[in-house]
Motif scaffolding. Structure first.
Motif, mmCIF file in Angstrom:
data_model
loop_
_atom_site.group_PDB
_atom_site.id
_atom_site.type_symbol
_atom_site.label_atom_id
_atom_site.label_comp_id
_atom_site.label_asym_id
_atom_site.label_seq_id
_atom_site.Cartn_x
_atom_site.Cartn_y
_atom_site.Cartn_z
ATOM 1 N N ASP A 160 0.853 -1.180 0.000
ATOM 2 C CA ASP A 160 0.000 0.000 0.000
ATOM 3 C C ASP A 160 0.895 1.238 0.000
ATOM 4 O O ASP A 160 1.485 1.599 1.011
ATOM 5 N N ASP A 206 8.669 1.007 3.829
ATOM 6 C CA ASP A 206 7.812 1.861 4.642
ATOM 7 C C ASP A 206 6.340 1.764 4.235
ATOM 8 O O ASP A 206 5.478 2.367 4.865
ATOM 9 N N PRO A 226 2.857 -0.353 4.025
ATOM 10 C CA PRO A 226 2.223 -1.529 4.641
ATOM 11 C C PRO A 226 2.095 -2.667 3.633
ATOM 12 O O PRO A 226 1.705 -2.449 2.489
ATOM 13 N N MET A 283 0.769 -6.680 2.716
ATOM 14 C CA MET A 283 -0.192 -7.732 3.038
ATOM 15 C C MET A 283 0.107 -8.944 2.157
ATOM 16 O O MET A 283 0.317 -8.806 0.965
#
Length: 135
Positions: free
Chosen positions: A45, A127, A129, A131
């Motif tokens: 993200d 840095d 996020p 998943m």
């Protein structure tokens, strides 16, 4: 006299509805990768990183060049069929080591394992996020 304003890329980007991991295009891409048995699927993200070129990177691996091409081709046809989105561009289909599919706000990286280890995109964008998406 009427004042006109020019929209820069930054203004344009901020005025567009931002994507999420639940956006149709993100889900469609991940489902297409899973259907063709892509491995080690992750999404990054990048929305809070000012210098990022997209909202999301989706990265996966293929076990051989035939599967690499099959995953990339299937992403393009399946996403077009299911949500009527076509890529802005794609690169790497000739060399068949790393195929990049650019949907502007989402960039897909289909990579051979050794290429992925060498370029370490996850580290470069650490840095952001991350998943994991299990198949």
């Amino acid at each position: 006299m009427k004042k006109t304003t020019l929209k820069t890329a930054d203004t344009k980007k901020s005025s567009i509805t931002r994507l999420t991991r639940n956006s149709k295009i993100v889900k469609a891409i991940i489902n297409a990768i899973q259907e063709k048995k892509g491995e080690n699927i992750i999404s990054l993200d990048l929305r809070k990183i000012p210098e990022a070129v997209a909202d999301f990177f989706i990265i996966c691996e293929a076990t051989n060049s035939t599967q690499l091409r099959a995953i990339a081709d299937f992403i393009e046809t399946d996403v077009k069929e299911k949500i009527q989105e076509i890529p802005f561009k794609h690169e790497g289909k000739v060399a068949q080591q790393w195929i990049l599919i650019d949907y502007v706000n989402v960039v897909v990286h289909v990579m051979m394992p050794d290429i992925r280890k060498f370029y370490q995109l996850e580290e470069m964008w650490s840095d952001a996020p991350m998943m994991e998406h299990k198949g």
